[in-house]
Write an enzyme that holds these catalytic residues in place. Structure first.
Site, mmCIF file in Angstrom:
data_model
loop_
_atom_site.group_PDB
_atom_site.id
_atom_site.type_symbol
_atom_site.label_atom_id
_atom_site.label_comp_id
_atom_site.label_asym_id
_atom_site.label_seq_id
_atom_site.Cartn_x
_atom_site.Cartn_y
_atom_site.Cartn_z
ATOM 1 N N ARG A 77 54.890 24.837 51.061
ATOM 2 C CA ARG A 77 55.780 25.158 49.955
ATOM 3 C C ARG A 77 56.074 23.932 49.094
ATOM 4 O O ARG A 77 56.383 24.046 47.916
ATOM 5 C CB ARG A 77 57.120 25.706 50.472
ATOM 6 C CG ARG A 77 57.033 27.056 51.157
ATOM 7 C CD ARG A 77 58.439 27.592 51.382
ATOM 8 N NE ARG A 77 58.505 28.688 52.334
ATOM 9 C CZ ARG A 77 58.349 29.976 52.030
ATOM 10 N NH1 ARG A 77 58.085 30.326 50.800
ATOM 11 N NH2 ARG A 77 58.455 30.905 52.952
ATOM 12 N N ASP A 114 52.188 40.894 43.878
ATOM 13 C CA ASP A 114 50.882 41.118 44.488
ATOM 14 C C ASP A 114 50.631 42.631 44.518
ATOM 15 O O ASP A 114 50.173 43.194 43.533
ATOM 16 C CB ASP A 114 50.955 40.488 45.888
ATOM 17 C CG ASP A 114 49.639 40.450 46.612
ATOM 18 O OD1 ASP A 114 48.605 40.500 45.972
ATOM 19 O OD2 ASP A 114 49.642 40.348 47.871
ATOM 20 N N PHE A 150 44.480 33.840 47.703
ATOM 21 C CA PHE A 150 45.735 33.521 48.365
ATOM 22 C C PHE A 150 46.128 32.094 48.002
ATOM 23 O O PHE A 150 45.378 31.163 48.246
ATOM 24 C CB PHE A 150 45.633 33.694 49.881
ATOM 25 C CG PHE A 150 46.975 33.675 50.539
ATOM 26 C CD1 PHE A 150 47.745 34.824 50.588
ATOM 27 C CD2 PHE A 150 47.496 32.493 51.053
ATOM 28 C CE1 PHE A 150 49.019 34.808 51.152
ATOM 29 C CE2 PHE A 150 48.762 32.465 51.622
ATOM 30 C CZ PHE A 150 49.522 33.624 51.667
ATOM 31 N N GLU A 199 60.933 36.060 40.887
ATOM 32 C CA GLU A 199 60.044 36.164 42.051
ATOM 33 C C GLU A 199 58.916 35.130 41.932
ATOM 34 O O GLU A 199 58.537 34.749 40.820
ATOM 35 C CB GLU A 199 59.405 37.561 42.068
ATOM 36 C CG GLU A 199 59.761 38.450 43.233
ATOM 37 C CD GLU A 199 59.324 37.998 44.610
ATOM 38 O OE1 GLU A 199 59.432 36.795 44.930
ATOM 39 O OE2 GLU A 199 58.904 38.857 45.386
ATOM 40 N N ASP A 200 58.380 34.737 43.065
ATOM 41 C CA ASP A 200 57.256 33.798 43.020
ATOM 42 C C ASP A 200 55.968 34.479 42.552
ATOM 43 O O ASP A 200 55.272 33.991 41.672
ATOM 44 C CB ASP A 200 57.055 33.108 44.389
ATOM 45 C CG ASP A 200 56.926 34.081 45.561
ATOM 46 O OD1 ASP A 200 57.032 35.316 45.352
ATOM 47 O OD2 ASP A 200 56.727 33.608 46.695
HETATM 48 P P1 IMP Z 1 54.025 42.264 47.160
HETATM 49 O O1 IMP Z 1 55.162 43.076 47.682
HETATM 50 O O2 IMP Z 1 52.723 42.648 47.794
HETATM 51 O O3 IMP Z 1 53.933 42.227 45.650
HETATM 52 O O4 IMP Z 1 54.202 40.818 47.721
HETATM 53 C C1 IMP Z 1 55.023 39.900 47.221
HETATM 54 C C2 IMP Z 1 55.214 38.804 48.233
HETATM 55 O O5 IMP Z 1 54.034 38.545 49.031
HETATM 56 C C3 IMP Z 1 55.494 37.526 47.501
HETATM 57 O O6 IMP Z 1 56.858 37.369 47.245
HETATM 58 C C4 IMP Z 1 54.938 36.478 48.462
HETATM 59 O O7 IMP Z 1 55.906 36.143 49.412
HETATM 60 C C5 IMP Z 1 53.808 37.163 49.189
HETATM 61 N N1 IMP Z 1 52.513 36.785 48.605
HETATM 62 C C6 IMP Z 1 51.639 37.583 47.970
HETATM 63 N N2 IMP Z 1 50.546 36.909 47.580
HETATM 64 C C7 IMP Z 1 50.734 35.637 47.989
HETATM 65 C C8 IMP Z 1 49.936 34.435 47.872
HETATM 66 O O8 IMP Z 1 48.839 34.387 47.299
HETATM 67 N N3 IMP Z 1 50.476 33.320 48.415
HETATM 68 C C9 IMP Z 1 51.679 33.302 49.050
HETATM 69 N N4 IMP Z 1 52.449 34.395 49.164
HETATM 70 C C10 IMP Z 1 51.978 35.563 48.657
#
Ligand code: IMP
Length: 188
Positions: free
Chosen positions: A164, A102, A151, A98-99
């Site tokens: 990206r 969050d 962010f 995963e990238d």
């Molecule tokens: P989560 O489900 O809240 O953990 O979100 C994960 C997804 O939210 C990641 O795979 C990203 O696509 C997006 N995301 C969360 N924070 C960022 C950020 O700082 N920059 C870009 N995408 C983010």
């Protein structure tokens, strides 16, 4: 694109060095085993492409695409699969890439969904970890960098599908994204 960046958090060199370390650790941990790497589209694409070239154990990779919901509804934890992997992971050693983690809702959904398919093992590797934003308790098995609640874009991560291609990880100037940030975050 320099004009949209408020700050560079990780340079291309810093990213490459950390990816190399992660690859070495993963190679060691999976020695003698074959891996199935599952990259989460679209954000993990660049990270996965670099990371797999640092992994010395045999592997196959596949891609999954999920969609989660933006700020207004993220507490509901609604995540859905847009594109599933094509391979069976039953009895396979699976590593999800995963990238960023969050709130943790996306990673939890992926782990829950994939673990129901009876893999031999299932671990996660994220490039970035934002622990201060967690809504549920989840810790990735491998993690590139822990970051504060900012962010970030670049190296696969987007804002509204843009930025990206930046080779570094950067914080955007607030005025770039202040107007948006609701609705569906398609494709992650
Ligand atoms: P989560 O489900 O809240 O953990 O979100 C994960 C997804 O939210 C990641 O795979 C990203 O696509 C997006 N995301 C969360 N924070 C960022 C950020 O700082 N920059 C870009 N995408 C983010």
């Amino acid at each position: 694109m320099k004009e949209v960046m408020a700050e560079v958090l990780f340079s291309p060199e810093a990213i490459a060095a950390r990816v190399k370390e992660l690859g070495a650790q993963i190679s060691k941990d999976y020695e003698g085993k074959e891996l199935v790497v599952v990259g989460v589209l679209k954000g993990s694409l660049l990270f996965m492409a670099d990371l797999i070239r640092e992994i010395k154990t045999p592997l196959r990779y596949d891609l999954i695409a999920v969609s989660s919901y933006g700020a207004s509804t993220s507490s509901s934890g609604i995540v859905r699969i847009i594109k599933d992997i094509d391979v069976s992971i039953e009895n396979e050693h699976v590593l999800v890439i995963e990238d960023i983690v969050d709130t943790g809702l996306t990673l939890r959904y992926l782990i829950t969904t994939l673990s129901s398919r009876q893999p031999a093992s299932l671990k996660s590797c994220v490039l970035l970890d934002k622990p201060s934003r967690r809504k549920i308790e989840i810790t990735p098995d491998y993690n590139g960098f822990v970051i504060p609640d900012r962010f970030v874009v670049g190296y696969g991560l987007d804002f509204a599908q843009r930025y990206r291609q930046l080779p570094m990880i950067a914080v955007l100037k607030p005025e770039v994204y202040s107007a948006e940030k609701n609705g569906e975050k398609e494709g992650n």
